[in-house]
Scaffold this motif. Structure first.
Motif, PDB file in Angstrom:
ATOM      1  N   ASP A  12      -1.274  46.020  49.443  1.00  0.00           N
ATOM      2  CA  ASP A  12      -2.101  44.835  49.219  1.00  0.00           C
ATOM      3  C   ASP A  12      -3.561  45.279  49.180  1.00  0.00           C
ATOM      4  OD1 ASP A  12      -2.649  45.407  51.851  1.00  0.00           O
ATOM      5  OD2 ASP A  12      -1.938  43.490  52.649  1.00  0.00           O
ATOM      6  N   LEU A  13      -4.461  44.351  48.930  1.00  0.00           N
ATOM      7  CA  LEU A  13      -5.873  44.700  48.797  1.00  0.00           C
ATOM      8  C   LEU A  13      -6.417  45.319  50.075  1.00  0.00           C
ATOM      9  CD1 LEU A  13      -8.445  44.762  47.146  1.00  0.00           C
ATOM     10  CD2 LEU A  13      -8.918  42.417  47.888  1.00  0.00           C
ATOM     11  N   ALA A  14      -6.062  44.758  51.221  1.00  0.00           N
ATOM     12  CA  ALA A  14      -6.567  45.284  52.493  1.00  0.00           C
ATOM     13  C   ALA A  14      -6.083  46.731  52.696  1.00  0.00           C
ATOM     14  CB  ALA A  14      -6.112  44.403  53.641  1.00  0.00           C
ATOM     15  N   GLY A  15      -4.819  46.990  52.372  1.00  0.00           N
ATOM     16  CA  GLY A  15      -4.291  48.345  52.514  1.00  0.00           C
ATOM     17  C   GLY A  15      -4.956  49.311  51.547  1.00  0.00           C
ATOM     18  N   PHE A  16      -5.183  48.867  50.330  1.00  0.00           N
ATOM     19  CA  PHE A  16      -5.861  49.706  49.340  1.00  0.00           C
ATOM     20  C   PHE A  16      -7.284  50.027  49.792  1.00  0.00           C
ATOM     21  CE2 PHE A  16      -8.584  50.040  45.525  1.00  0.00           C
ATOM     22  CZ  PHE A  16      -8.030  51.176  44.949  1.00  0.00           C
ATOM     23  N   MET A  17      -8.006  49.020  50.266  1.00  0.00           N
ATOM     24  CA  MET A  17      -9.389  49.213  50.689  1.00  0.00           C
ATOM     25  C   MET A  17      -9.486  50.121  51.918  1.00  0.00           C
ATOM     26  SD  MET A  17     -11.025  47.766  48.330  1.00  0.00           S
ATOM     27  CE  MET A  17     -12.679  47.857  48.941  1.00  0.00           C
ATOM     28  N   ALA A  18      -8.442  50.192  52.695  1.00  0.00           N
ATOM     29  CA  ALA A  18      -8.452  51.033  53.900  1.00  0.00           C
ATOM     30  C   ALA A  18      -8.058  52.477  53.591  1.00  0.00           C
ATOM     31  CB  ALA A  18      -7.502  50.449  54.940  1.00  0.00           C
ATOM     32  N   ASP A  19      -7.531  52.763  52.429  1.00  0.00           N
ATOM     33  CA  ASP A  19      -7.025  54.095  52.082  1.00  0.00           C
ATOM     34  C   ASP A  19      -7.944  54.765  51.065  1.00  0.00           C
ATOM     35  OD1 ASP A  19      -5.598  56.370  51.464  1.00  0.00           O
ATOM     36  OD2 ASP A  19      -3.750  55.300  50.933  1.00  0.00           O
ATOM     37  N   ARG A  20      -8.889  55.577  51.586  1.00  0.00           N
ATOM     38  CA  ARG A  20      -9.880  56.224  50.728  1.00  0.00           C
ATOM     39  C   ARG A  20      -9.235  57.181  49.722  1.00  0.00           C
ATOM     40  NH1 ARG A  20     -12.772  60.892  51.068  1.00  0.00           N
ATOM     41  NH2 ARG A  20     -11.870  61.338  53.100  1.00  0.00           N
ATOM     42  N   LYS A  21      -8.186  57.876  50.106  1.00  0.00           N
ATOM     43  CA  LYS A  21      -7.534  58.816  49.196  1.00  0.00           C
ATOM     44  C   LYS A  21      -6.910  58.086  47.999  1.00  0.00           C
ATOM     45  CE  LYS A  21      -6.472  62.445  52.517  1.00  0.00           C
ATOM     46  NZ  LYS A  21      -5.411  63.192  53.200  1.00  0.00           N
ATOM     47  N   THR A  22      -6.269  56.950  48.242  1.00  0.00           N
ATOM     48  CA  THR A  22      -5.678  56.179  47.152  1.00  0.00           C
ATOM     49  C   THR A  22      -6.779  55.642  46.237  1.00  0.00           C
ATOM     50  OG1 THR A  22      -3.767  55.617  48.496  1.00  0.00           O
ATOM     51  CG2 THR A  22      -4.184  54.228  46.577  1.00  0.00           C
ATOM     52  N   GLN A  23      -7.871  55.169  46.841  1.00  0.00           N
ATOM     53  CA  GLN A  23      -8.995  54.688  46.042  1.00  0.00           C
ATOM     54  C   GLN A  23      -9.515  55.805  45.124  1.00  0.00           C
ATOM     55  OE1 GLN A  23     -12.172  52.910  48.356  1.00  0.00           O
ATOM     56  NE2 GLN A  23     -10.683  51.934  49.730  1.00  0.00           N
ATOM     57  N   ASP A  24      -9.721  57.009  45.700  1.00  0.00           N
ATOM     58  CA  ASP A  24     -10.206  58.139  44.900  1.00  0.00           C
ATOM     59  C   ASP A  24      -9.236  58.490  43.779  1.00  0.00           C
ATOM     60  OD1 ASP A  24     -12.498  58.335  46.435  1.00  0.00           O
ATOM     61  OD2 ASP A  24     -11.797  60.040  47.621  1.00  0.00           O
ATOM     62  N   ALA A  25      -7.939  58.469  44.076  1.00  0.00           N
ATOM     63  CA  ALA A  25      -6.933  58.800  43.061  1.00  0.00           C
ATOM     64  C   ALA A  25      -6.935  57.771  41.934  1.00  0.00           C
ATOM     65  CB  ALA A  25      -5.553  58.895  43.700  1.00  0.00           C
ATOM     66  N   VAL A  26      -7.019  56.504  42.292  1.00  0.00           N
ATOM     67  CA  VAL A  26      -7.034  55.435  41.283  1.00  0.00           C
ATOM     68  C   VAL A  26      -8.301  55.527  40.442  1.00  0.00           C
ATOM     69  CG1 VAL A  26      -7.196  52.933  40.958  1.00  0.00           C
ATOM     70  CG2 VAL A  26      -5.499  53.882  42.552  1.00  0.00           C
ATOM     71  N   ILE A  27      -9.444  55.734  41.094  1.00  0.00           N
ATOM     72  CA  ILE A  27     -10.714  55.832  40.367  1.00  0.00           C
ATOM     73  C   ILE A  27     -10.683  57.023  39.407  1.00  0.00           C
ATOM     74  CG2 ILE A  27     -13.180  56.363  40.621  1.00  0.00           C
ATOM     75  CD1 ILE A  27     -13.053  54.624  43.218  1.00  0.00           C
ATOM     76  N   ARG A  28     -10.163  58.157  39.868  1.00  0.00           N
ATOM     77  CA  ARG A  28     -10.098  59.338  38.993  1.00  0.00           C
ATOM     78  C   ARG A  28      -9.212  59.078  37.785  1.00  0.00           C
ATOM     79  NH1 ARG A  28     -12.045  62.421  35.844  1.00  0.00           N
ATOM     80  NH2 ARG A  28     -10.933  64.330  35.394  1.00  0.00           N
TER      81      ARG A  28
END
Length: 94
Positions: A12-28
């Motif tokens: 969910d959004l809260a889980g995504f926002m708490a996971d910096r590695k997933t954010q970096d992977a998605v952004i890349r």
């Protein structure tokens, strides 16, 4: 897109926002998609220009020829651009 879906599946959004590695992977992955779309746009533009030239080559070659060259080309039954005897030097092409 498949990687992004895999990285964010079940989150969910809260889980995504708490996971910096997933954010970096998605952004890349979004950056890679953006870079590919820019390259694809440039490729499509080049392809469209080539297609335009091929469809209009005879007309464009006739425009680059002087009136005398055009008359000689017609008199000898040659098509513009195919008879190098009447071709202008490269630096004079329009």
């Amino acid at each position: 897109m498949g990687n992004i879906q895999d990285y964010t599946a079940g989150a969910d959004l809260a889980g995504f926002m708490a996971d910096r590695k997933t954010q970096d992977a998605v952004i890349r992955n979004l950056e890679v998609i953006g870079e590919a779309s820019v390259a694809m746009g440039a490729w499509c533009s080049a392809l469209a220009a080539l297609d335009f030239y091929e469809r209009n080559a005879r007309h464009l070659d006739l425009q680059a020829m002087s009136a005398d060259e055009q008359a000689l080309s017609r008199a000898h039954g040659t098509s513009a651009g195919n008879d190098h005897q009447f071709e202008r030097p490269h630096h004079q092409r329009v």
